[in-house]
Enzyme design. Structure first.
Site, PDB file in Angstrom:
ATOM      1  N   LYS A 158      -2.557   0.975  -0.378  1.00 45.08           N
ATOM      2  CA  LYS A 158      -3.645   0.266   0.288  1.00 45.08           C
ATOM      3  C   LYS A 158      -3.052  -0.705   1.293  1.00 45.08           C
ATOM      4  O   LYS A 158      -2.381  -1.661   0.919  1.00 45.08           O
ATOM      5  CB  LYS A 158      -4.496  -0.472  -0.746  1.00 45.08           C
ATOM      6  N   ARG A 169     -12.315   7.860  -4.416  1.00 45.66           N
ATOM      7  CA  ARG A 169     -12.104   6.861  -3.363  1.00 45.66           C
ATOM      8  C   ARG A 169     -11.645   7.588  -2.113  1.00 45.66           C
ATOM      9  O   ARG A 169     -10.452   7.746  -1.860  1.00 45.66           O
ATOM     10  CB  ARG A 169     -11.062   5.851  -3.841  1.00 45.66           C
ATOM     11  N   SER A 222     -13.972  -5.623  -7.693  1.00 46.62           N
ATOM     12  CA  SER A 222     -12.595  -6.108  -7.515  1.00 46.62           C
ATOM     13  C   SER A 222     -12.576  -7.627  -7.483  1.00 46.62           C
ATOM     14  O   SER A 222     -13.395  -8.237  -6.804  1.00 46.62           O
ATOM     15  CB  SER A 222     -12.007  -5.609  -6.188  1.00 46.62           C
TER      16      SER A 222
HETATM   17  N1  TZP Z   1      -6.644  -1.941  -4.718  1.00 46.60           N
HETATM   18  C1  TZP Z   1      -5.674  -2.829  -4.900  1.00 46.60           C
HETATM   19  S1  TZP Z   1      -4.156  -2.088  -4.828  1.00 46.60           S
HETATM   20  C2  TZP Z   1      -4.820  -0.558  -4.557  1.00 46.60           C
HETATM   21  C3  TZP Z   1      -6.196  -0.666  -4.532  1.00 46.60           C
HETATM   22  C4  TZP Z   1      -7.131   0.435  -4.316  1.00 46.60           C
HETATM   23  C5  TZP Z   1      -3.998   0.666  -4.368  1.00 46.60           C
HETATM   24  C6  TZP Z   1      -3.433   1.201  -5.634  1.00 46.60           C
HETATM   25  O1  TZP Z   1      -2.665   2.343  -5.389  1.00 46.60           O
HETATM   26  P1  TZP Z   1      -1.312   2.646  -6.164  1.00 46.60           P
HETATM   27  O2  TZP Z   1      -0.795   3.900  -5.517  1.00 46.60           O
HETATM   28  O3  TZP Z   1      -1.668   2.893  -7.603  1.00 46.60           O
HETATM   29  O4  TZP Z   1      -0.401   1.476  -5.967  1.00 46.60           O
END
Ligand code: TZP
Ligand code: MG
Length: 217
Positions: free
Chosen positions: A141, A41, A112
Site C-alpha cells: 500500500k 480489495r 481501519s
Molecule cells: N492497509 C495498511 S497496510 C496494507 C493495507 C491494506 C497493505 C498490507 O499488505 P501486505 O502485503 O500484507 O503488507
C-alpha cells in the site's frame, strides 16, 4: 452480522493486481490452506472496474460461500449490496461509517484505525471489528500511514477497547506473534499469501502459528 474473533484469525485481503495467477485460483489455494476470512480489495494499477469488477467479486464470493468464509468488500457499498456480500471494510478517508451502517444494516462493518482516537470513534460509529496498521513496513500500500508497530494495538487494548482487532501491514510468519501478543485476534495479509508460489502452504503455515497464540483454541 457479527464477526467472531476466530473468523479474524487469518484474514486474506486481495485483488487481481496482487495475484501471481488468477485470483480465483489464489483464493482457492488460500482457503485450502486455512484462511478464516476474505476481503476483496480491487485497487491499484490494472485493477478491474465496472462490470469486470462486479463479475470477479461475484465469482470470489461464490467460492467463499461454498467454504463458509466471510466475504468482505473494500470500500464499495454498492458492490456489497449488488452481490449481497457479508460486509464492508472502510478506511478513515472513505464514506462515513454512519452512512455505511445505515445502508448496510446488520452486515459486517470493519474500519481501519491508526490510533486510539480513531479506534474509539470507530467503535462509537458501530464498527464490528478494527483493522490496525501498518504493523510493519510494506510495499503493498503506497499511501499508508507511518509504521507504529504492534504497540498501537497494545494502546488501543489498554484504552479498554474489546472489539475484534486484526493487525495489517508487512505481516509474515516470522513477525505475526508480536501482533497477537499486542492484543490482536488475528492478522490480515496481502502479499505474504498472494505473492507466494504456494499460497496454500503459506496460509497453512500462518494459521498453524496463529492458533496456539489465540485464546479461542
Ligand atoms: N492497509 C495498511 S497496510 C496494507 C493495507 C491494506 C497493505 C498490507 O499488505 P501486505 O502485503 O500484507 O503488507
Ligand atoms: Mg479505503
Amino acid at each position: 452480522m457479527m464477526i467472531s474473533r476466530k473468523q479474524l484469525q487469518l484474514y486474506f485481503v486481495m485483488g487481481s493486481s496482487n495475484c501471481r495467477e488468477n485470483p480465483e485460483q489464489t483464493l482457492m489455494k488460500a482457503i485450502r490452506g486455512g484462511i478464516t476470512c476474505f476481503q476483496f480489495r480491487e485497487k491499484g494499477k490494472g485493477s478491474r472496474r465496472g462490470r469486470a469488477k462486479f463479475e470477479l467479486a461475484l465469482q470470489l464470493k461464490t467460492i467463499c460461500r461454498e467454504y463458509n468464509i466471510p466475504f468482505i468488500v473494500n470500500d464499495d457499498v454498492n458492490l456489497v449490496l449488488e452481490i449481497d456480500a457479508d460486509g464492508i471494510h472502510i478506511g478513515q478517508e472513505d464514506d462515513s461509517p454512519l452512512e455505511v451502517r445505515r445502508m448496510l444494516g446488520r452486515k459486517i462493518l470493519g474500519i481501519s484505525a491508526h490510533n486510539t482516537e480513531e479506534a474509539r470513534e470507530a467503535v462509537k460509529n458501530g464498527a464490528d471489528y478494527l483493522g490496525v496498521g501498518p504493523m510493519f513496513p510494506t510495499r503493498t500500500k503506497k499511501d499508508c500511514r507511518e509504521v507504529r508497530g504492534p504497540e498501537v494495538i497494545r494502546e488501543i487494548r489498554s484504552d479498554g477497547i474489546t472489539i475484534p482487532i486484526t493487525g495489517i501491514g508487512g505481516i509474515k510468519s516470522s513477525n505475526l506473534d508480536q501482533v497477537i501478543q499486542a492484543g490482536a485476534d488475528g492478522v490480515a495479509v496481502i502479499s505474504t499469501i498472494s505473492h507466494s508460489r504456494d499460497p496454500e502452504m503459506i496460509a497453512r503455515e500462518l494459521i498453524t502459528r496463529i492458533k496456539p497464540l489465540t485464546a479461542d483454541d
